[in-house]
Structure formats: C-alpha cells, structure tokens
Design a protein around this motif. Structure first.
Motif, PDB file in Angstrom:
ATOM      1  N   LEU A 199     -91.802  27.843 -12.345  1.00 38.27           N
ATOM      2  CA  LEU A 199     -91.323  28.673 -13.321  1.00 38.27           C
ATOM      3  C   LEU A 199     -89.624  27.676 -12.893  1.00 38.27           C
ATOM      4  O   LEU A 199     -89.333  27.793 -11.981  1.00 38.27           O
ATOM      5  CB  LEU A 199     -90.986  29.864 -12.921  1.00 38.27           C
ATOM      6  N   PRO A 235     -84.827  29.870 -13.857  1.00 39.34           N
ATOM      7  CA  PRO A 235     -85.604  30.951 -14.186  1.00 39.34           C
ATOM      8  C   PRO A 235     -84.388  32.197 -14.853  1.00 39.34           C
ATOM      9  O   PRO A 235     -84.776  33.163 -15.271  1.00 39.34           O
ATOM     10  CB  PRO A 235     -85.353  31.689 -12.692  1.00 39.34           C
ATOM     11  N   TYR A 277     -85.214  34.409 -17.543  1.00 41.47           N
ATOM     12  CA  TYR A 277     -85.920  35.259 -17.449  1.00 41.47           C
ATOM     13  C   TYR A 277     -85.125  36.468 -17.038  1.00 41.47           C
ATOM     14  O   TYR A 277     -85.215  37.905 -17.342  1.00 41.47           O
ATOM     15  CB  TYR A 277     -87.269  35.214 -17.025  1.00 41.47           C
ATOM     16  N   ARG A 278     -83.908  35.765 -16.158  1.00 40.03           N
ATOM     17  CA  ARG A 278     -82.768  36.904 -15.974  1.00 40.03           C
ATOM     18  C   ARG A 278     -82.575  37.337 -16.520  1.00 40.03           C
ATOM     19  O   ARG A 278     -82.449  38.301 -16.953  1.00 40.03           O
ATOM     20  CB  ARG A 278     -81.912  35.696 -14.644  1.00 40.03           C
ATOM     21  N   LEU A 317     -84.856  40.973 -13.178  1.00 43.59           N
ATOM     22  CA  LEU A 317     -85.935  40.591 -12.785  1.00 43.59           C
ATOM     23  C   LEU A 317     -86.383  40.726 -11.737  1.00 43.59           C
ATOM     24  O   LEU A 317     -87.365  40.789 -10.885  1.00 43.59           O
ATOM     25  CB  LEU A 317     -86.133  38.993 -13.019  1.00 43.59           C
ATOM     26  N   GLU A 318     -85.415  39.990 -10.919  1.00 45.63           N
ATOM     27  CA  GLU A 318     -85.477  40.447  -8.694  1.00 45.63           C
ATOM     28  C   GLU A 318     -85.713  41.470  -8.728  1.00 45.63           C
ATOM     29  O   GLU A 318     -87.084  41.752  -7.746  1.00 45.63           O
ATOM     30  CB  GLU A 318     -84.629  39.330  -8.287  1.00 45.63           C
ATOM     31  N   VAL A 367     -90.124  41.184  -9.827  1.00 45.69           N
ATOM     32  CA  VAL A 367     -91.134  40.554  -9.085  1.00 45.69           C
ATOM     33  C   VAL A 367     -90.049  39.818  -8.044  1.00 45.69           C
ATOM     34  O   VAL A 367     -88.747  40.094  -8.102  1.00 45.69           O
ATOM     35  CB  VAL A 367     -91.479  39.611 -10.286  1.00 45.69           C
ATOM     36  N   LEU A 395     -89.626  36.390  -6.284  1.00 45.31           N
ATOM     37  CA  LEU A 395     -89.196  35.191  -7.366  1.00 45.31           C
ATOM     38  C   LEU A 395     -88.315  34.219  -6.103  1.00 45.31           C
ATOM     39  O   LEU A 395     -87.656  34.431  -4.470  1.00 45.31           O
ATOM     40  CB  LEU A 395     -87.153  34.591  -7.766  1.00 45.31           C
ATOM     41  N   VAL A 443     -93.204  32.873  -8.557  1.00 44.38           N
ATOM     42  CA  VAL A 443     -93.330  34.309  -8.299  1.00 44.38           C
ATOM     43  C   VAL A 443     -94.506  34.791  -7.200  1.00 44.38           C
ATOM     44  O   VAL A 443     -95.417  33.754  -7.473  1.00 44.38           O
ATOM     45  CB  VAL A 443     -93.498  35.084  -9.550  1.00 44.38           C
ATOM     46  N   MET A 466     -98.030  33.086 -11.262  1.00 40.21           N
ATOM     47  CA  MET A 466     -97.178  33.405 -11.596  1.00 40.21           C
ATOM     48  C   MET A 466     -97.460  34.410 -13.237  1.00 40.21           C
ATOM     49  O   MET A 466     -97.382  34.848 -13.506  1.00 40.21           O
ATOM     50  CB  MET A 466     -96.738  32.251 -12.520  1.00 40.21           C
ATOM     51  N   GLU A 523     -97.942  37.766 -12.538  1.00 42.83           N
ATOM     52  CA  GLU A 523     -96.845  38.540 -12.433  1.00 42.83           C
ATOM     53  C   GLU A 523     -95.576  38.540 -12.547  1.00 42.83           C
ATOM     54  O   GLU A 523     -94.782  39.559 -13.018  1.00 42.83           O
ATOM     55  CB  GLU A 523     -96.221  38.700 -10.478  1.00 42.83           C
ATOM     56  N   LEU A 524     -95.595  37.292 -13.481  1.00 41.77           N
ATOM     57  CA  LEU A 524     -94.434  37.031 -14.334  1.00 41.77           C
ATOM     58  C   LEU A 524     -94.587  37.751 -15.589  1.00 41.77           C
ATOM     59  O   LEU A 524     -93.689  38.314 -16.422  1.00 41.77           O
ATOM     60  CB  LEU A 524     -93.850  35.930 -14.796  1.00 41.77           C
TER      61      LEU A 524
END
Length: 498
Positions: free
Chosen positions: A57, A60, A63-64, A75-76, A79, A81, A227, A231, A233-234
């Motif tokens: 990724l 990031p 997606y954050r 996000l953290e 998942v 990172l 991730v 990935m 999992e994202l």
C-alpha cells in the motif's frame, strides 16, 4: 436523502459507499461475485495464505482519511499497518544488489552510492528533486480534484522539468520515461530501477510520459506499507466500515442494465429479472461492462477523455515453501530482466507475447498469519503479461520461478507446491476484459493516460474505481471514492479536498 445504487464492491466503490452513507444517503451495493474487494482477493490452502492482488500500500493517508471521515475508529485501530523497510531490493543483471530504505531520500542516495557508485547516486538524487517538482505540479489536478473540463491542458502540459540534452548540435528534453533514463540517469541499472515503476503498472516506458517520474517519487516520499494478515485485511476493514454505516450489500447480484427515467439514471436491472430503483447510480466497473450497462453513455462534456482499454495484465505464482523466512529478508525484491529491450518488445510490440526473460517482483512478507508454522514461508511472484494472453501458463510459471530463484536461495529445493493465477482469474474477479489492470492517471502524452471523469453524460450516473479518474492503484481507487462522494454531496461545483 437519496437512494444510491452502487455497482460492484471494489475498493473505489466501497470507499464511495462509506462516504455517501455517512453523509446520510441510503446506499446499496450490488456485486456480481460472492465477496467484496475487487482485485484484493486471498487464496488459502493448507495453512498458507496469499494475496492475489496488490501486495503493498503506497499513500496510506488516503485510507486514513477515509476512516477519519466515516467513523470514530482510525485506520490503525481496524488494521495493523507495517512500514516496509527496506522499501525494495533490486537485483540487476550484472549481479549488483541494492536495498532502498523507506521514506528517506538521503538513505536511498547513500544505498545507491554504496551499490552503484557516487555518480549514479548523485544523478538519482537530482532526478528525485525533479520528480518532486512534477508531483507538486500535478498532484491536485490528477489526484485530488475532479477531472478538469479543460482536461486538454493536462494532456498537453508535461509537468516533469527535464534536463536539456544536447546531441548532434540539437538540444532536446526528455518526453518519455525511457528518455529520462537514457539522457539523465545514464546508467542501465538506474534506468532499470526507474522503468520498473512504470512496468509494475503495465506501462511501456518507451511511450510513458516523463511525468511518470511521480511513481518512484511517491514511494520515496510517502513510503510503502503492508497490512498485517495480508492486504485483503484492508478490504475487510473498509467493508466493515460500510456495514457500520448501514450500507446494504447484495452479493451474487449482477447488474445487467442501468434504468433511465426522464433522462436520468433511475436504478438497476438485475440478472434475476428484478429491478433496484435508485435516485443515483455509481458504477465501479470496467469500460466494457459500463458499455453494456448504459449503452452510449460517455464521460461528461464534449470531447471527454476516452476510456482506457487493452491495458496489461498480471501473472501471479503463489509459492508454498518449506523452511522459515530468513532474518533480514526484504519484503519486496525486484529481479530485473537480462534483456529489457526484448522484454518490452514482447509485452508491447505489434506481435505481443510473453517475454522469455521477464522482470519479476518477489514478495516475502514477514507475517506469521500467512503460514501454517514458523517452518514455512509464503512467497508471491508476479510479472506483467499482455491482457487477454492465454499462456501456456504452467510452463511460463516455471520461467517466473526460475527468475525468482535469483532472489530466493534454493527456491526449487524448498518448494512444496505452487499455484498459478492468470489474467482469466483477474477477469473473473473484476470483470475487466482480458484481466486488464488499470494504470494510474498521468499528465502529458496527449491525455493517453488520463481516465474518464467521474461524471457521465447521463445525469445521475457516476463512475468510480480504477477505470475512471484518477485511475488504477489502491490509493487512486480510494481517491476516486472521495471524488464521487464529493460530486454527489456537494454537487458539480465540488473542487476536491483542500
């Protein structure tokens, strides 16, 4: 509050669905397969787990931002990172090996100085400065704003500040990535390093504009991430965020047409004969699919950017190995071909075909979740192939395994089994003809690498995902979701994030 029907559950479509739902709209996703994630799929066999789509990724922050704007949990918290360091290891034909650290221009220059010499390191450092200028010039119009109505400006303007090159009493500046390598980098290993960033997206560096310098710059500036758990999992986290925002999902529900009423999109016709009425439709599908769903629909405005077709695809070989992952192993290794000219001619020449000696990317995640125990390793080997190619895949997989052996000692001696994922598999999962994989939007080159706008000539119909602005790649898919949501929530005056 509008009823919004979303076609497809790829990452761009999921990002749009979550943002639209949190804005108060009733969103329903119709996906023809039995799961979400588009190209972000997973194969599990005998305790081994493999990503079959993107393995890393970049950016990031996209997606954050999605998780920040759609819920309380960042996000953290959804998942884990992991920053990949080194960002990549490169194995060149002459045997030289270089490991490039993550998010450190000085570290990269130092690594290149140790591996390729001071002159090569200095030229790459100077190139990154110019690449940053190209990024600063193109970032907003290509990634953060809806496609400009006067997109021709982007098509004609080359943002990369090429160094003048004098030859035979003529002065020229680089117009393609290959010319940047030949005229500015002047080292075949640096050229291979540069061109591998284009080739990873199925782009021919001989025809790819110099503006593609932003691709290596993005990695150096913003890092490369993984991730934990794979990935996939994202995709799971974004899907669960959609569920938390009360997005409805209908799997095994294939859309076969877009309903029109009073000159507007009014819902979907489904393969089972049912109808899903809606006030707005968001289509996260490949160009050929959109052609069938809404015949004659074009990007908004006269002279719109045409859809990209015939892009390259990928062949992926999943390797289950005995023996644990050695300490100090790089997550990603790029093994460069011994004959780049022959490789490019095979991939992009008139005849088309499979290179006899391809460049391969070897992914070796340090992730216990992917293996049955510490005495095994899960490795993924990927190479670019023409979209629609038909193999012979088993024989060609052996070619990739041989190439990967330059990065993985005693690979064949450790091999328990392997599985091949072909362009036909990608086509089945994404609907893209020939298993084509979209490239990110790039400026210049007459607009050849731009993607159609997210609005269409049919009011109420929008497009999202890798085949529309701003193009392919995980961060770009997330950005397309943000753009579509902005256009729907704020209207045509929406100008992107600030």
């Amino acid at each position: 509050m509008a009823r919004i029907a979303v076609i497809g559950a790829g990452m761009g479509a999921l990002a749009a669905a979550a943002r639209l739902a949190v804005a108060g709209h009733r969103v329903a996703v119709y996906e023809r397969t039995e799961t979400y994630g588009g190209a972000l799929r997973r194969v599990e066999r005998d305790g081994f787990s493999f990503d079959t789509g993107p393995g890393l990724l970049p950016l990031p922050a996209v997606y954050r931002d999605l998780f920040l704007k759609t819920g309380r949990e960042p996000l953290e918290e959804c998942v884990e990172l992991v920053q990949v360091d080194p960002s990549s290891r490169h194995v060149f034909p002459d045997g030289t090996r270089v490991s490039l650290p993550n998010t450190s221009r000085a570290g990269v220059v130092s690594a290149l100085e140790d591996g390729l010499g001071p002159a090569a390191a200095r030229r790459w450092g100077d190139f990154l400065v110019r690449a940053r200028e190209a990024w600063d010039r193109s970032r907003r119009p290509l990634l953060e704003e809806p496609l400009w109505p006067n997109w021709q400006v982007l098509a004609e303007r080359e943002p990369y500040p090429a160094v003048p090159h004098r030859k035979l009493l003529r002065t020229r500046t680089a117009g393609t990535l290959a010319e940047v390598g030949a005229w500015e980098l002047r080292d075949p290993r640096l050229t291979a390093l540069l061109e591998s960033h284009a080739l990873a997206y199925g782009l021919d560096p001989r025809r790819t504009p110099a503006s593609a310098a932003v691709l290596p710059y993005m990695e150096h500036a913003f890092g490369t991430w993984y991730v934990r758990g794979g990935m996939r999992e994202l995709a799971r986290a974004v899907y669960e965020r959609c569920l938390a925002r009360r997005v409805e999902f209908h799997f095994g529900a294939e859309a076969v047409g877009v309903l029109e009423k009073d000159g507007r999109a009014a819902g979907l016709k489904l393969a089972d004969g049912s109808v899903a009425e809606a006030d707005l439709v968001v289509a996260g599908v490949a160009p050929g699919v959109l052609d069938r769903l809404a015949r004659g629909t074009r990007p908004r405005g006269d002279g719109g950017v045409p859809a990209q077709r015939g892009a390259a695809s990928r062949l992926t070989v999943l390797l289950a190995l005995r023996g644990g992952r050695p300490e100090g192993t790089a997550h990603r290794t790029v093994v460069h071909t011994e004959d780049r000219a022959a490789e490019l001619e095979s991939l992009f020449g008139a005849a088309g075909g499979l290179p006899a000696r391809p460049t391969v990317t070897v992914l070796r995640p340090d992730d216990p979740a992917l293996v049955p125990d510490a005495g095994h390793e899960a490795v993924t080997v990927t190479s670019v192939v023409p979209a629609g190619a038909e193999g012979p895949w088993d024989a060609y997989a052996e070619t990739l395994i041989t190439a990967a052996g330059r990065a993985v000692p005693d690979l064949r001696g450790r091999l328990v089994r392997h599985e091949v994922r072909t362009p036909a598999d990608i086509a089945g999962e994404t609907g893209a003809e020939g298993g084509a994989v979209p490239a990110p939007a790039l400026a210049a080159a007459g607009g050849r690498l731009l993607h159609p706008s997210n609005g269409t000539a049919l009011p109420g119909l929008f497009t999202v995902g890798g085949w529309s602005h701003p193009g392919g790649g995980l961060p770009h898919a997330g950005m397309s979701g943000a753009l579509v949501a902005g256009l729907i929530v704020e209207g045509p005056e929406f100008r992107g994030s600030q």
